[in-house]
Design a protein around this motif. Structure first.
Motif, short mmCIF file in Angstrom:
data_model
loop_
_atom_site.label_atom_id
_atom_site.label_comp_id
_atom_site.label_asym_id
_atom_site.label_seq_id
_atom_site.Cartn_x
_atom_site.Cartn_y
_atom_site.Cartn_z
N SER A 124 28.96 46.74 38.51
CA SER A 124 29.52 45.35 39.35
C SER A 124 30.62 44.52 38.75
O SER A 124 31.72 44.43 39.09
N ALA A 125 29.75 43.57 37.99
CA ALA A 125 30.41 42.33 36.97
C ALA A 125 31.48 43.23 36.76
O ALA A 125 32.55 42.90 36.44
N ALA A 126 31.65 43.58 35.68
CA ALA A 126 33.11 44.76 34.97
C ALA A 126 34.23 44.85 36.02
O ALA A 126 35.05 44.20 36.09
N ILE A 127 33.74 46.12 37.30
CA ILE A 127 35.12 45.76 38.28
C ILE A 127 35.95 44.34 38.65
O ILE A 127 36.63 44.46 38.87
N TYR A 128 34.51 43.59 39.30
CA TYR A 128 34.87 42.56 40.16
C TYR A 128 35.57 41.30 39.26
O TYR A 128 35.96 40.71 39.09
N GLU A 129 34.95 41.78 37.94
CA GLU A 129 35.44 40.17 36.86
C GLU A 129 37.08 40.46 36.03
O GLU A 129 37.51 39.52 36.25
N LYS A 130 37.54 42.04 36.43
CA LYS A 130 38.04 42.45 36.24
C LYS A 130 39.42 42.15 37.18
O LYS A 130 40.73 41.55 36.95
N SER A 131 39.02 42.62 38.67
CA SER A 131 39.84 42.01 39.50
C SER A 131 39.58 39.98 39.89
O SER A 131 41.31 40.04 39.82
N ARG A 132 39.33 39.47 39.46
CA ARG A 132 39.14 38.42 39.39
C ARG A 132 40.45 37.36 38.52
O ARG A 132 40.94 37.06 38.67
N SER A 133 39.88 38.12 37.21
CA SER A 133 40.92 38.17 36.18
C SER A 133 42.57 38.39 36.46
O SER A 133 43.42 37.51 36.29
#
Ligand code: FAD
Lengths: 415, 1000
Positions: A89-98
């Protein structure tokens, strides 16, 4: 296409704005596309955009039964954060946020990403431990968060009552680079960019059937006739079960109403987003000045985009308790959306039993923040017919294997 | 200038002057005034500023549809922003402030926006503020936020009271105009329970105001007759100041009553929220007038024609000395007649239609009013108020034909049925071409679970505008809603002359050029102009929802009550489509904004959520306990003595239990009775353990899993008799587990003969733990508590010190321990006796934190710490509690799935830090590899961590990849901003691994 800028506005302003072009074309469908995407919500549009941008696939149609961005993308409370607990989750949501950080420049469209900071309050010892754990996990995942004490909470959001008689605030998980964005602008910005790449966005075009031959998709039936395709991406949120049914498989998705409401606008009094999971409510202040408020889902399955008043009542109670000064404000409007919930509250980005058909759904109550990242990952899945690192954990097989990605562990409300 | 007339005003009482202040200046109005009428009466026409351009704003309407006249009410601690002056009833001492201006209403810096407004069209912010990237957050957004926002943010908690009331009605009628009154009477006569609500303080709606001069008296009598007939019916309930806010599924209706806004007083609630369950709902909410888009139609002094006659007739106030009327219909002529009768100059009625030959225009002409047909307004003159109008031919591009000096303009673009309530629950609309409005489509009403319509509509809300027509319609609808006949003796309604049809005028003049269209307002509050809607259409925002969102049309606090139809029509024209093809946006509750206070009701502060207290609560309080919320309960966290810190107190409490004896209030533990012939079968399905073989008199520690196999609760099950089990749950889990049991019994195993009762609050429960526990209990005298009579994991009924008790020999601390259950009413008395008896043995009360430390020293898991919804019992080394002999239990099949049996799962171990320090809760252990996203790969995490007073060092429990196979290995826990902590993997049982202490 003409670029947007302050200069362009001045130039057009002198001509009474008569020279602006359409933000997106309104084409008739062609008979065949390389990729057809069903659903012009944020996720469908972002999928199309990154198919073109990252993989050069532009013979793409995005079919929308209503108006683009009119599903949950246009109904949500726009919280963007990536302080998730589980690694995938952190991987995809952080990619998204960035990706959100530079989305306005990328799309040449002001999506008003406002990294004003997101605070998740800890109001029980159990929450304190949970959020400290998340902060540890985030540090390793490369997601910048910190657990802050009550004084810092109060300094960041002075209208918070941290000494509530029932649930005093014991601290908070703080993500300074989380925030909000303008939901419509995200959909419109992607739509404009897709149209510019030559993709066809076809509104008022409902998919009514899925054609297959030898276990592979060949096209779709729509209210505007048959449209052929090599690949088909289903990106329809709460209607995913219906589309899967047309393709002949089932998805582990339940559709439930989620409500939100806004107050009348007032002058700025809250600069951050606050989520209070123990009492079950969250609030931020829009640039227009409205307090934007949400809570938990309604307790039953439905397709009507409205909910029961009881939930509104519980949510408002929670927030007046948390922010006593809002007691004399008034509720201007309440509405609902149908969210697509999976058993582990994590999304599905997956190949399906039908060749060439891909599913992107299950974002539930919290997929607005994921739009760019999901589009990025979905484009890769569709283009390569194989998941990349951002989507590999979100396959349908995880339910059979028991490899859940359960986020409810960290937070009761996941927006 | 607007002013008070020397006579007239049905609603006001000239003998009762009321003082009020606006922006610090003191004025006087009369009882019965609204703030709006009082301001107009005092000559104040500039009352606010618009949202975007900070344009001067006056009063447009006389009711809840008002978009402009928003003020902040009240002294500081009672600030209520964005209150409509038109629905605010005046009282002596009222204070109001104008909004969205700085430093003052007259001189507002924000008004500079007007100068650059040509560069700020609809959606300009999507096209700019893009570069440089950081400027949005740090520069542009703060500026936009500050200039938007309308009213001031309150600074104090709301000191007022609110309440909720519940009601039911066979027929609920919303709206107390002639249609609502008639419908209610027809329904009431049928003997049904009827509730009639009206948002304003007066009955009769527009009936009297809209009656022609010679029919006003009769109209007044009609209202009086309807009211007295209704009041005579005991089955009919009438409520004014009560707004029907929303209609929800299953006939659930929300009504909002302003109880004391108009007469603030201590001791009575401000608002009351009514939750009504209605069999049938009759919507009789009337119609709303719409303005016409002509250049500078937003200046203060431009007012809806219907509102103008409201002010003249109801409040004895005129908006100006010389009023020009602009219309496309006959109805506005009523205003001309009203004004004329009040002695106000009406230099002209500007009628966009080619001809005005109806009865009303004829009456106006007869009264000497100049009627100019085929004409329109080229421009309204003035800066902060109307100074005149320039006229032009309606069919032209706006070449000025005449100029008339005036100080007010009354405008009517026709009326629209108020269909919001009809639409809340899915009622559909149809377009009436001849009248140019959307009205309810009776064939597509909101339907209930039985497929039948539960909302009906009548009167003007149903497109029946004439009074008599509305009343006839209402009588039929009201009677039908009650399943009765139309009564024969309904009061007569005065007839009105036939009106000629209106001519839709969406643009005035019809061929207005862009420069003019940029000055024609549609949404006055949000500053949306004709040119903005056209721009949206040009840019491809063709869906009405897109246009709304792009331009913000109809998104202001009035939700587009006066602007929606005009906006739709402009959009339709720009798209070259029909209005019905464009359609409307969705109508959502509430009808007008609803105070948060009333939504909250009484549930705030200490009453926000019920606080559950055990019978010993006051004892804990007196002993200075610090509290921890657990579920809805509060439990003592620890009991610090004088100068003790919490840590010191916990340490002392732990040692007291280990060395002497401790006493714990365990009353909050869930206690669910499961009884019936199939009880054994049922608990075998619920728990992973074999429970059906348990002997009466014995206890067993059990685990419950979700269908997905994850551990969800644990606790001790006692077998009471052959058909009865008492299941203990965690404190936070009791209600959830009870619901879970019922879910299975009611939905899946409905034929099993079992019932369950949540007895949690029926029993107080006291744990006495420590080496001297038996001595303390024995000193009370009573039942035999020897190891032989009551062995470990046994229970027995008996007496202790004269109390009837049930004693369980179970232990969560690892010490000799008894849990004593006693009827809740006696729990405090027993507690006191035990505390007194314990004194001699060094007994100390201990709280939840000591409990946690004790169990961690012993390696016992805690739901919510070691489990988090992703952990299966096998991960925790609890295989021994999973029966291999049973065919099935909830979660069994799931636990066989691939990932659940994976050898690499994280499993429970103990950790000893190398330096003895305390690991932080939740810290992760890492390997030196990278994971698939390039981050350091994690291999475990701390689930519980404490300083152990017993061992005098840090101890922790953790889930570690293949943990039990790695005993002795040292792993690293990185700590942000500090050195990593190294810890050795050990057994999770730190204290008394053989279990000798508890089994004595
Ligand atoms: C009240 C509420 C609050 C929320 N708050 C947040 C928040 O604060 N933060 C956050 O991150 N997320 C939030 N969410 C969740 C978020 O809105 C969604 O997860 C996200 O918008 C989903 O985007 P989507 O593109 O998948 O779906 P949608 O935007 O719903 O798009 C799906 C599209 O598919 C179309 N479609 C369906 N069937 C067909 C068919 N047969 N043919 C053609 N088209 C079809 C639909 O019309 C729709 O436009 C919230 C949701 C709601 C309802």
């Amino acid at each position: 296409m003409r670029r947007y800028s302050a200069f362009a506005i001045v130039r057009e302003g002198l001509k009474h704005h008569m020279g602006w072009e359409r933000a997106w074309r309104s084409p008739e469908p062609k008979s065949r596309y390389d990729v057809v995407i069903v659903g012009a919500g944020g996720h469908g549009l972002a999928t199309a955009y990154y198919l073109g941008k990252n993989f050069g696939i532009t013979n793409v149609a995005i079919l929308e039964k209503g108006w683009l961005g009119g599903g949950n993308t246009g109904r949500n409370t726009t919280i963007i954060r990536s302080n998730y607990l589980q690694d995938p989750s952190a991987a995809i949501y952080e990619k998204s946020r960035s990706l959100y950080e530079t989305l306005s420049q990328e799309l040449n469209y002001n999506v008003m990403f406002s990294p004003r900071g997101v605070m998740m309050l800890a109001q029980t010892q159990h929450e304190v431990r949970g959020y400290k754990r998340t902060a540890f996990a985030n540090a390793i995942q490369g997601v910048k968060t910190e657990f802050v004490g009550p004084e810092r909470v109060k300094a960041l959001c002075p209208i918070l009552n941290i000494d509530g008689p029932r649930y005093p605030v014991l601290g908070a998980l703080w993500q300074a680079r989380g925030g909000t964005a303008r939901h419509d602008a995200v959909a419109w910005g992607y739509a404009r960019a897709c149209s510019e790449m030559g993709m066809d966005i076809i509104q008022q075009c409902e998919v009514t059937g899925i054609r297959q031959e030898g276990g592979r998709v060949t096209g779709v039936d729509t209210t505007k006739g048959e449209i052929g395709c090599d690949k088909l991406a289903l990106v329809v949120a709460g209607h995913s079960g219906r589309l899967a049914e047309m393709a002949g498989f089932r998805l582990p998705i339940e559709s439930v109403p989620l409500q939100a409401l806004v107050s009348e606008p007032i002058k700025p009094c809250m600069d951050v987003v606050v989520m209070a999971n123990t009492v079950h409510g969250y609030m931020s202040q829009s640039d227009k000045g409205e307090m934007v408020i949400g809570g938990g889902t309604d307790g039953y399955n439905a397709y009507t985009q409205r909910g029961s008043f009881q939930h509104v009542e519980e949510t408002v109670r929670a927030l007046v308790e948390t922010f006593p000064i809002i007691g004399r404000l008034k509720m201007l409007r309440q509405w609902g959306g149908i969210v697509d919930m999976t058993g582990d509250r994590s999304p599905i980005l997956s190949k399906t039993p039908v060749g060439g058909v891909y599913a992107n759904c299950g974002w539930g109550t919290g997929g607005f923040k994921a739009i760019p990242g999901s589009g990025w990952a979905m484009a890769e899945l569709v283009a390569k017919d194989a998941p990349g690192p951002l989507s590999s954990h979100f396959g349908l097989d995880r339910f059979r294997a028991g490899r859940f990605i359960d986020e409810s562990v960290a937070a009761g409300v996941a927006h | 200038m607007s002013r008070r007339l020397t006579s007239g005003g049905r609603y006001i009482d000239r003998s009762a002057p009321q003082g009020f202040t606006f922006d610090g200046t003191t004025f006087e109005g009369y009882a019965g005034d609204t703030l709006a009428s009082a301001l107009l009466g005092a000559g104040v026409t500039l009352v606010g500023r618009s949202f975007k351009y900070h344009r001067p704003r006056g009063i447009l309407a006389a009711g809840p549809e008002e978009p402009n006249a928003l003020v902040a009410l009240g002294p500081k601690e009672r600030t209520e922003p964005n209150q409509r002056a038109t629905t605010t009833e005046l009282f002596d001492g009222l204070t109001a402030r104008s909004q969205n201006r700085w430093p003052s209403l007259k001189h507002d810096v924000g008004a500079l926006n007007q100068a650059v407004s040509k560069f700020l069209p609809a959606g300009f912010y999507y096209k700019t503020f893009i570069q440089p990237r950081h400027a949005w957050k740090h520069l542009f957004e703060p500026i936009i936020r500050r200039s938007a926002g309308l009213g001031p943010a309150p600074t104090h908690a709301d000191p007022d009271e609110y309440e909720h009331l519940y009601d039911t009605a066979d027929v609920l009628v919303a709206g107390g105009g002639v249609a609502g009154l008639t419908a209610a009477l027809a329904a009431g006569r049928a003997g049904k329970r009827v509730l009639l609500v009206e948002q304003m303080p007066h009955w009769g709606g527009r009936l009297v105001t809209d009656a022609l001069p010679d029919a006003k008296e009769e109209a007044g009598e009609t209202v009086a007759a309807l009211l007295s007939a209704l009041e005579a019916l005991p089955n009919v309930h009438l409520r004014t100041r009560t707004m029907c806010a929303g209609i929800y599924d299953h006939g659930y209706v929300l009504c909002h009553e302003r109880v004391s806004d108009h007469a603030p007083a201590a001791g009575i609630p401000r608002h009351r929220l009514w939750k009504v369950r209605a069999g049938q709902i009759v919507v009789a909410t009337g119609a709303i007038e719409r303005p016409i888009a002509f250049p500078m139609n937003d200046l203060p002094g431009v007012m809806l024609a219907g509102a103008v006659r409201d002010y003249v007739e109801c409040y004895g106030v005129t908006p100006g000395d010389t009023v020009v009327i602009v219309t496309n219909n006959d109805d506005a002529y009523r205003t001309a007649l009203s004004l004329k009768a009040a002695g106000i100059a009406v230099p002209a009625v500007v009628d966009a239609r080619g001809a005005a030959d109806g009865a009303l225009p004829a009456m106006a002409r007869a009264a000497g009013i100049d009627v100019r047909t085929g004409q329109g307004v080229a421009k309204v003159l003035g800066k902060t108020g109307v100074e005149g109008v320039q006229l032009c031919a309606q069919g032209s591009a706006g070449e000025v034909t005449d100029t008339i000096a005036c100080d007010a303009v009354a405008v009517s673009g026709g009326w629209s049925p108020a269909v919001n309530l009809w639409s809340h629950c899915g009622g559909k609309l149809r377009w009436r071409e001849d009248a140019a409005w959307f009205e309810p489509d009776a064939d597509k009403a909101p339907t209930g679970a039985d497929g039948r319509a539960f909302v009906a509509v009548c009167g003007a809300a149903n497109g029946r505008m004439g009074a008599r027509d509305a009343a006839t319609d209402a009588a039929g609808v009201g009677a039908a809603a009650a399943g009765g006949e139309v009564p024969g003796d309904l009061p007569g309604v005065p007839d009105a002359p036939e009106e000629a049809p209106l001519e839709p005028v969406w643009l005035m003049p019809a061929d207005a050029q862009i420069e003019a269209r940029e000055k024609m307002w549609l949404d006055f509050q949000n500053d949306v102009k004709v040119s903005d809607v056209e721009l949206a259409a040009r840019e491809g925002f063709e869906s009405v929802e897109h246009t709304k969102r792009y331009t913000t049309l109809g998104m202001a606090t009035d939700q587009g009550k006066t602007s929606n139809i005009n906006g739709l029509a402009i959009l339709a024209k720009a798209l070259d489509e029909g209005v019905p093809q464009v359609g409307t946006t969705t109508f959502r509750p509430p009808w007008t904004p609803l105070s948060f206070g009333s939504i909250v009701g009484e549930a705030k502060g200490s009453a926000f959520q019920p606080l559950r207290r055990t019978p010993m609560d006051s004892w804990h309080e007196a002993r200075g306990a610090t509290w921890e919320p657990v579920g809805h309960w509060r439990r003592p966290y620890c009991y610090p003595r004088r100068a003790e810190s919490a840590e010191e107190a916990v340490e002392r409490e732990v040692l007291a239990v280990r060395n002497h004896v401790g006493i714990l209030d365990a009353s909050t533990l869930g206690k669910i009775l499961v009884r019936g012939p199939d009880a054994g079968r049922f608990v075998d399905m619920l728990y992973t353990n074999m429970m059906s073989t348990l002997k009466p008199g014995r206890c067993r520690y059990g685990l419950m899993c979700s269908e997905n196999g994850f551990l969800m609760d644990d606790g001790v099950v006692a077998r009471i008799d052959e058909q009865t089990f008492l299941c203990h749950t965690t404190t936070g889990g009791a209600d959830r587990i009870h619901a879970w049991m019922e879910d299975w019994l009611q939905c899946e195993w409905w034929d099993w003969k079992v019932h369950t009762v949540n007895l949690t609050e029926a029993w107080g429960q006291i744990a006495v733990a420590g080496p001297k526990a038996r001595k303390v209990l024995e000193s009370l005298g009573g039942m035999d508590l020897s190891a032989e009579a009551l062995p470990f994991m046994g229970w027995a009924d008996g007496t202790l010190g004269g109390f009837d008790v049930r004693v369980y020999r179970i232990s969560f601390s690892g010490e000799l321990s008894f849990e004593i259950a006693v009827r809740a009413g006696q729990a405090r008395a027993l507690w006191d006796r035990l505390v007194a008896a314990g004194d001699a043995h060094g007994m100390a009360p201990y709280g939840t934190e000591a409990l946690h430390v004790l169990r961690a020293e012993k390696g016992f898991i805690m739901i919510g710490d070691e489990s988090d919804g992703t952990v299966i019992p096998q991960d925790l080394g609890l295989d021994w509690a999973i029966s291999k002999k049973k065919d099935d239990y909830l979660g069994k099949r799931a636990q066989a799935r691939m990932h659940m049996t994976d050898a690499g799962r994280w499993r429970l171990v103990g950790l000893e830090t190398l330096e003895g320090e305390v690991l932080p809760d939740g810290a992760y252990a890492v390997s030196n590899e990278k994971d698939e996203w390039g981050n350091t790969r994690t291999i475990g995490r701390v689930t519980s961590s404490y300083r152990s007073p017993t061992l005098n060092r840090g101890i922790a429990m953790a889930l570690v990849e293949k943990g039990p196979e790695r005993m002795g290995e040292v792993i690293d826990f990185p700590i942000p901003g500090a050195d990593p902590i190294a810890a050795r993997i050990v057994s999770p049982v730190f204290y008394d691994p053989e279990g000798e202490k508890q089994n004595v």
